[in-house]
Design a protein around this motif. Structure first.
Motif, PDB file in Angstrom:
ATOM      1  N   LEU A   2     -48.787 -85.613 -82.011  1.00 52.10           N
ATOM      2  CA  LEU A   2     -50.142 -86.360 -81.469  1.00 52.10           C
ATOM      3  C   LEU A   2     -50.977 -85.072 -80.991  1.00 52.10           C
ATOM      4  O   LEU A   2     -50.390 -84.421 -79.947  1.00 52.10           O
ATOM      5  N   PHE A   3     -52.312 -85.155 -80.905  1.00 55.65           N
ATOM      6  CA  PHE A   3     -53.276 -84.416 -80.173  1.00 55.65           C
ATOM      7  C   PHE A   3     -52.921 -82.942 -80.271  1.00 55.65           C
ATOM      8  O   PHE A   3     -53.376 -82.226 -79.247  1.00 55.65           O
ATOM      9  N   ARG A   4     -52.325 -82.369 -81.260  1.00 53.16           N
ATOM     10  CA  ARG A   4     -52.268 -80.859 -81.525  1.00 53.16           C
ATOM     11  C   ARG A   4     -53.478 -80.305 -81.599  1.00 53.16           C
ATOM     12  O   ARG A   4     -53.223 -79.007 -81.298  1.00 53.16           O
ATOM     13  N   ARG A   6     -55.591 -79.987 -79.605  1.00 56.94           N
ATOM     14  CA  ARG A   6     -55.933 -79.378 -78.328  1.00 56.94           C
ATOM     15  C   ARG A   6     -55.367 -78.012 -78.062  1.00 56.94           C
ATOM     16  O   ARG A   6     -55.828 -77.521 -77.237  1.00 56.94           O
ATOM     17  N   TYR A  11     -60.556 -75.288 -81.443  1.00 56.15           N
ATOM     18  CA  TYR A  11     -61.027 -76.505 -80.573  1.00 56.15           C
ATOM     19  C   TYR A  11     -61.214 -75.804 -79.281  1.00 56.15           C
ATOM     20  O   TYR A  11     -62.291 -76.418 -78.661  1.00 56.15           O
ATOM     21  N   ALA A  52     -60.916 -82.497 -84.042  1.00 57.05           N
ATOM     22  CA  ALA A  52     -59.980 -83.438 -83.631  1.00 57.05           C
ATOM     23  C   ALA A  52     -59.557 -84.482 -84.794  1.00 57.05           C
ATOM     24  O   ALA A  52     -58.604 -84.615 -85.000  1.00 57.05           O
ATOM     25  N   GLU A  53     -60.853 -85.170 -85.172  1.00 64.71           N
ATOM     26  CA  GLU A  53     -60.394 -86.049 -86.347  1.00 64.71           C
ATOM     27  C   GLU A  53     -59.985 -85.636 -87.402  1.00 64.71           C
ATOM     28  O   GLU A  53     -59.021 -86.311 -87.954  1.00 64.71           O
ATOM     29  N   SER A  55     -57.639 -83.253 -87.741  1.00 62.54           N
ATOM     30  CA  SER A  55     -56.382 -82.609 -87.265  1.00 62.54           C
ATOM     31  C   SER A  55     -55.179 -83.220 -87.855  1.00 62.54           C
ATOM     32  O   SER A  55     -54.078 -82.674 -88.165  1.00 62.54           O
ATOM     33  N   ASN A  56     -55.468 -84.445 -87.956  1.00 57.25           N
ATOM     34  CA  ASN A  56     -53.834 -85.442 -88.559  1.00 57.25           C
ATOM     35  C   ASN A  56     -54.338 -86.193 -89.972  1.00 57.25           C
ATOM     36  O   ASN A  56     -53.701 -86.841 -90.135  1.00 57.25           O
TER      37      ASN A  56
END
Length: 121
Positions: A2-4, A6, A11, A52-53, A55-56
């Protein structure tokens, strides 16, 4: 993980660009608070938020789509500053910094999107 996002260089560059934009928006007259300032502010935030949105997302093509949304928001920020320089809210030196930093960010967004699409092929 999660939050990779960052850890993505793009980014980090987007956040650097956001700080620059936020500082320059302070030079605008208060009469622009609910007009050009808000529009540029939303667009610059969108750059980071779309990175961010996306990224996953499951596919490289899906991830690249969100990077493209970030790129269109970057274009909107630059257009906003074109208007600001026409209205004498910023200097040509300020504009040059925005253009240089924006171009670096744009190249990173495009490069990252292309690499995601290639790796998905």
């Amino acid at each position: 993980m999660l939050f990779r996002f960052r850890e993505f260089p793009v980014y980090k560059k987007a956040k650097e660009f956001r700080r620059l934009v936020k500082n320059l928006l302070k030079k605008f007259p208060s009469s622009e608070r609910f007009l050009l300032i808000d529009q540029i502010d939303r667009a610059v935030n969108s750059i980071c938020l779309n990175i961010a949105e996306g990224s996953n997302r499951n596919t490289g093509k899906d991830k690249a789509h969100f990077l493209n949304l970030s790129l269109t928001s970057l274009e909107e920020v630059i257009a906003g500053f074109d208007l600001a320089i026409d209205d004498h809210y910023i200097t040509q030196g300020d504009m040059n910094i925005i253009l240089q930093t924006g171009e670096e960010l744009g190249k990173q967004l495009i490069g990252f999107a292309r690499s995601l699409i290639r790796s998905n092929s």
